[in-house]
Design a protein around this motif. Structure first.
Motif, PDB file in Angstrom:
ATOM      1  N   HIS A 292      -7.434  -6.237   6.085  1.00 44.66           N
ATOM      2  CA  HIS A 292      -6.252  -5.436   6.421  1.00 44.66           C
ATOM      3  C   HIS A 292      -5.883  -4.519   5.260  1.00 44.66           C
ATOM      4  O   HIS A 292      -5.586  -3.334   5.460  1.00 44.66           O
ATOM      5  N   VAL A 293      -5.912  -5.043   4.041  1.00 43.99           N
ATOM      6  CA  VAL A 293      -5.584  -4.229   2.863  1.00 43.99           C
ATOM      7  C   VAL A 293      -6.607  -3.113   2.683  1.00 43.99           C
ATOM      8  O   VAL A 293      -6.247  -1.957   2.413  1.00 43.99           O
ATOM      9  N   GLU A 294      -7.890  -3.432   2.840  1.00 42.18           N
ATOM     10  CA  GLU A 294      -8.922  -2.403   2.678  1.00 42.18           C
ATOM     11  C   GLU A 294      -8.745  -1.281   3.701  1.00 42.18           C
ATOM     12  O   GLU A 294      -8.915  -0.107   3.368  1.00 42.18           O
ATOM     13  N   LYS A 295      -8.402  -1.636   4.922  1.00 38.06           N
ATOM     14  CA  LYS A 295      -8.212  -0.610   5.952  1.00 38.06           C
ATOM     15  C   LYS A 295      -7.004   0.263   5.631  1.00 38.06           C
ATOM     16  O   LYS A 295      -7.044   1.495   5.790  1.00 38.06           O
ATOM     17  N   LEU A 296      -5.918  -0.355   5.159  1.00 34.61           N
ATOM     18  CA  LEU A 296      -4.725   0.405   4.807  1.00 34.61           C
ATOM     19  C   LEU A 296      -4.982   1.343   3.631  1.00 34.61           C
ATOM     20  O   LEU A 296      -4.459   2.458   3.579  1.00 34.61           O
ATOM     21  N   MET A 297      -5.815   0.900   2.691  1.00 35.93           N
ATOM     22  CA  MET A 297      -6.081   1.692   1.495  1.00 35.93           C
ATOM     23  C   MET A 297      -6.970   2.912   1.776  1.00 35.93           C
ATOM     24  O   MET A 297      -7.123   3.775   0.916  1.00 35.93           O
ATOM     25  N   GLU A 298      -7.543   2.981   2.981  1.00 35.35           N
ATOM     26  CA  GLU A 298      -8.382   4.133   3.322  1.00 35.35           C
ATOM     27  C   GLU A 298      -7.587   5.439   3.309  1.00 35.35           C
ATOM     28  O   GLU A 298      -8.136   6.516   3.093  1.00 35.35           O
ATOM     29  N   LYS A 299      -6.264   5.342   3.530  1.00 32.13           N
ATOM     30  CA  LYS A 299      -5.420   6.535   3.532  1.00 32.13           C
ATOM     31  C   LYS A 299      -5.123   7.030   2.121  1.00 32.13           C
ATOM     32  O   LYS A 299      -4.639   8.141   1.947  1.00 32.13           O
ATOM     33  N   ASP A 300      -5.388   6.189   1.125  1.00 26.91           N
ATOM     34  CA  ASP A 300      -5.046   6.519  -0.259  1.00 26.91           C
ATOM     35  C   ASP A 300      -6.095   7.471  -0.827  1.00 26.91           C
ATOM     36  O   ASP A 300      -7.287   7.159  -0.857  1.00 26.91           O
ATOM     37  N   ARG A 301      -5.661   8.644  -1.312  1.00 26.86           N
ATOM     38  CA  ARG A 301      -6.587   9.633  -1.847  1.00 26.86           C
ATOM     39  C   ARG A 301      -7.088   9.270  -3.234  1.00 26.86           C
ATOM     40  O   ARG A 301      -8.114   9.778  -3.675  1.00 26.86           O
ATOM     41  N   ALA A 302      -6.378   8.396  -3.957  1.00 24.40           N
ATOM     42  CA  ALA A 302      -6.813   8.004  -5.300  1.00 24.40           C
ATOM     43  C   ALA A 302      -8.001   7.048  -5.212  1.00 24.40           C
ATOM     44  O   ALA A 302      -8.107   6.245  -4.272  1.00 24.40           O
ATOM     45  N   LYS A 303      -8.897   7.126  -6.189  1.00 21.76           N
ATOM     46  CA  LYS A 303     -10.023   6.196  -6.235  1.00 21.76           C
ATOM     47  C   LYS A 303      -9.498   4.788  -6.479  1.00 21.76           C
ATOM     48  O   LYS A 303      -8.635   4.581  -7.319  1.00 21.76           O
ATOM     49  N   HIS A 304     -10.043   3.818  -5.736  1.00 25.53           N
ATOM     50  CA  HIS A 304      -9.528   2.461  -5.846  1.00 25.53           C
ATOM     51  C   HIS A 304     -10.615   1.454  -5.500  1.00 25.53           C
ATOM     52  O   HIS A 304     -11.657   1.798  -4.929  1.00 25.53           O
ATOM     53  N   HIS A 305     -10.362   0.202  -5.856  1.00 29.68           N
ATOM     54  CA  HIS A 305     -11.277  -0.886  -5.531  1.00 29.68           C
ATOM     55  C   HIS A 305     -10.446  -2.146  -5.308  1.00 29.68           C
ATOM     56  O   HIS A 305      -9.562  -2.467  -6.107  1.00 29.68           O
ATOM     57  N   VAL A 306     -10.707  -2.827  -4.197  1.00 30.72           N
ATOM     58  CA  VAL A 306      -9.940  -4.015  -3.829  1.00 30.72           C
ATOM     59  C   VAL A 306     -10.833  -5.247  -3.929  1.00 30.72           C
ATOM     60  O   VAL A 306     -11.952  -5.256  -3.404  1.00 30.72           O
ATOM     61  N   LEU A 307     -10.335  -6.287  -4.606  1.00 26.60           N
ATOM     62  CA  LEU A 307     -11.073  -7.548  -4.717  1.00 26.60           C
ATOM     63  C   LEU A 307     -10.484  -8.578  -3.760  1.00 26.60           C
ATOM     64  O   LEU A 307      -9.269  -8.583  -3.515  1.00 26.60           O
ATOM     65  N   PRO A 308     -11.307  -9.473  -3.216  1.00 29.17           N
ATOM     66  CA  PRO A 308     -10.794 -10.514  -2.319  1.00 29.17           C
ATOM     67  C   PRO A 308      -9.820 -11.430  -3.040  1.00 29.17           C
ATOM     68  O   PRO A 308      -9.745 -11.473  -4.269  1.00 29.17           O
TER      69      PRO A 308
ATOM     70  N   VAL B 180       0.841  -1.201   0.000  1.00 29.44           N
ATOM     71  CA  VAL B 180       0.000   0.000   0.000  1.00 29.44           C
ATOM     72  C   VAL B 180       0.875   1.250   0.000  1.00 29.44           C
ATOM     73  O   VAL B 180       0.580   2.246  -0.679  1.00 29.44           O
ATOM     74  N   ARG B 181       1.966   1.202   0.730  1.00 28.75           N
ATOM     75  CA  ARG B 181       2.911   2.321   0.713  1.00 28.75           C
ATOM     76  C   ARG B 181       3.503   2.512  -0.682  1.00 28.75           C
ATOM     77  O   ARG B 181       3.624   3.629  -1.178  1.00 28.75           O
ATOM     78  N   GLN B 182       3.836   1.408  -1.357  1.00 28.88           N
ATOM     79  CA  GLN B 182       4.420   1.495  -2.695  1.00 28.88           C
ATOM     80  C   GLN B 182       3.424   2.047  -3.717  1.00 28.88           C
ATOM     81  O   GLN B 182       3.800   2.777  -4.632  1.00 28.88           O
ATOM     82  N   LEU B 183       2.143   1.704  -3.564  1.00 28.00           N
ATOM     83  CA  LEU B 183       1.132   2.221  -4.491  1.00 28.00           C
ATOM     84  C   LEU B 183       1.075   3.741  -4.431  1.00 28.00           C
ATOM     85  O   LEU B 183       0.992   4.422  -5.459  1.00 28.00           O
TER      86      LEU B 183
ATOM     87  N   GLY C 120      -1.102   2.929 -11.093  1.00 21.09           N
ATOM     88  CA  GLY C 120      -2.509   2.974 -11.460  1.00 21.09           C
ATOM     89  C   GLY C 120      -2.890   1.827 -12.363  1.00 21.09           C
ATOM     90  O   GLY C 120      -2.055   1.017 -12.773  1.00 21.09           O
ATOM     91  N   GLY C 121      -4.185   1.759 -12.687  1.00 22.24           N
ATOM     92  CA  GLY C 121      -4.684   0.656 -13.514  1.00 22.24           C
ATOM     93  C   GLY C 121      -4.916  -0.578 -12.669  1.00 22.24           C
ATOM     94  O   GLY C 121      -5.382  -0.512 -11.533  1.00 22.24           O
ATOM     95  N   ILE C 122      -4.553  -1.738 -13.211  1.00 19.53           N
ATOM     96  CA  ILE C 122      -4.743  -3.012 -12.519  1.00 19.53           C
ATOM     97  C   ILE C 122      -3.443  -3.414 -11.831  1.00 19.53           C
ATOM     98  O   ILE C 122      -2.385  -3.449 -12.457  1.00 19.53           O
TER      99      ILE C 122
END
Length: 524
Positions: free
Chosen positions: A383-399, A352-355, A361-363
């Protein structure tokens, strides 16, 4: 969490590093002559219609024509077009939006040919900067962003950020903005507006309306394709988007940029003006705050994290692939499943830090270490979804899939950040042969003598690798003291972490590098 912003202003570009608890999490580079920034509004001209794509190519002054899809025209496009016609028809008096004719929304599934024609002038906004071989991506639904609010001309809708959870606060903000906003202007209330007083919001709304009026006025004076409203500098733009009470310091090494940012911070948060710091240290600003070393460690193909585990990051045009490896990590007191979970959870934090850091971006496909238990797979996903909450870019996480692969889609509006951590040897320039390194200090002394005796420059900086600087200071008396006794006290030795081991540079008192290679080699 303590946040710091380190701004490195150089002649050709500005590099902005965001640190959270001293860890680098975002890095942005902005060319000082950069154009076509996201948010810029242009008066463009339609060059070509593409009915098969339901899109148009628009000339905004870039070498490649910009792309505009029908879905990005915005529902009030016809009303906006009518107002633009009135603006261009009478170049002495700015028309009133309230008196301008209003049209119904364009159909969602309409055709680009029904609303645009070749040669038509129109307002467009940069939605994506030029990336690779592609020109800018455009939107005709204009918006002007502030810290608390986003103004949308020709719309009457008021919407509130979904991140504001309190229903009472959402109602308060919506009613407040509806009571003060101009007619035929929509507003998006941003997350940071939560709890703000009416005076603060009203003041910013007036500033945004004034910026729109200035854009209309500039349109009247324009002759052909031209920018009519330019986004504020990226340094201020980043501060506007990420500024929060946890910010402890903003360090800037250039006085003019410092003054610009200081004025903006005093405007949006007068109580935090004390966090502004003008950096005048001897070391390069990134070296002083440990940013250079983190950049070298974090931007390679292989990125290590806890206890020997590491990531392999592959970037392609279409997608990014990240492989998680446990490396030589082992724990005698845990079984394979628990060990895999621990490595995966730690890897998720670094990924998540690297993103954010590389602005990928993209896939993004992530191959985690296989786990058998479904509860562990769910724990990793949460855990990933919670970490991605800090990311200002629009995103979607799949299981996780049955193969242990997680897919993330992330919006990219600028080119992905790529820093080549491999260095071409600055002394042999790839030939593989250099002069005897034991003679390196003799070379420095000869060139120092040339600076003082031939160029009559007694005040200068000598930049070298930190190992060389340490060697020059070692012993008693050290080489530095011998040189000062011989050539005076006007020079300083500065260690630079970006330099190769035998790389050096002489900088005069005006801050310009003095190229001594040709003069000295010829003289020798």
């Amino acid at each position: 969490m303590n946040s710091e912003l380190i701004v490195n202003v150089q002649q050709s570009e500005i590099t902005i590093a965001l640190l959270e608890d001293k860890n680098l999490v975002e890095l942005n580079k902005e060319g000082r002559s950069l154009s076509f920034m996201v948010g810029d509004i242009y008066l463009g001209r339609v060059k070509k219609l593409m009915p098969g794509l339901n899109a148009a190519f628009v000339d905004v002054g870039y070498e490649k024509e910009a792309f505009l899809h029908y879905q990005d025209l915005g529902p009030q496009f016809l009303s906006q077009t009518e107002f633009l016609k009135q603006t261009l028809a009478d170049r002495k008096r700015i028309p009133s939006m309230l008196k301008s004719k209003s049209f119904a929304d364009i159909p969602k599934e309409g055709s680009i040919s029904d609303v645009l024609k070749v040669g038509q002038e129109m307002w467009v906004q940069i939605a994506k900067e030029p990336i690779s071989t592609k020109g800018p991506r455009l939107s005709a639904e204009l918006s002007i962003a502030g810290r608390y609010l986003v103004l949308i001309p020709f719309s009457d809708k008021v919407s509130v950020s979904q991140k504001i959870k309190s229903s009472e606060e959402r109602i308060r903000l919506k009613q407040l903005i509806q009571s003060i906003k101009p007619r035929r202007c929509g507003v998006i209330i941003r997350t940071v507006a939560e709890g703000k007083r009416v005076a603060e919001l009203d003041n910013e709304l007036k500033i945004l309306v004034k910026r729109w009026d200035e854009a209309v006025g500039k349109t009247q004076k324009s002759k052909g394709v031209t920018p009519v409203l330019e986004e504020i500098g990226r340094t201020i733009g980043i501060i506007r988007d990420i500024f929060n009470p946890d910010f402890e310091n903003i360090h800037i090494n250039d006085e003019s940029v410092y003054n610009e940012v200081r004025d903006y911070v005093e405007l949006i948060a007068p109580e935090k003006k004390g966090i502004m710091k003008l950096y005048n240290g001897k070391l390069p600003i990134f070296d002083n705050f440990g940013v250079t070393k983190q950049i070298k460690a974090l931007f390679g193909k292989t990125v290590t994290f806890k206890r020997g585990a590491y990531l392999i990051i592959e970037q392609t045009e279409a997608m990014h692939v990240i492989d998680v490896n446990s490396g030589n990590r082992s724990k005698a007191n845990s079984n394979q499943e628990d060990n895999a979970l621990e490595v995966n959870l730690a890897a998720a934090e670094e990924i998540v830090r690297q993103l954010r850091l590389r602005d990928l971006g993209g896939i993004i496909a992530i191959d985690f270490i296989d786990m058998i238990k479904s509860e562990h797979r769910q724990q990793l996903f949460d855990h990933v979804e919670k970490l991605m909450e800090k990311d200002r870019a629009k995103h979607h996480v799949l299981p996780l899939s049955k193969f242990g692969v997680m897919q993330i889609t992330r919006q990219r509006v600028r080119p992905a950040m790529f820093v080549d951590t491999q260095e071409t040897c600055p002394t042999c320039f790839g030939t593989g042969k250099i002069k005897a390194s034991i003679l390196f200090t003799d070379t420095l002394e000869r060139k120092m003598d040339y600076m003082v005796s031939q160029l009559h420059t007694k005040h200068f900086l000598l930049k070298v690798h930190p190992y060389v600087e340490a060697y020059l200071r070692s012993g008693f008396p050290s080489l530095i003291w011998k040189w000062r006794w011989r050539y005076g006290l006007g020079f300083k030795i500065i260690p630079v972490q970006d330099y190769g081991l035998l790389q050096y540079a002489f900088i005069d008192q005006d801050g310009n590098e003095v190229d001594l290679r040709e003069e000295i080699e010829t003289r020798l």
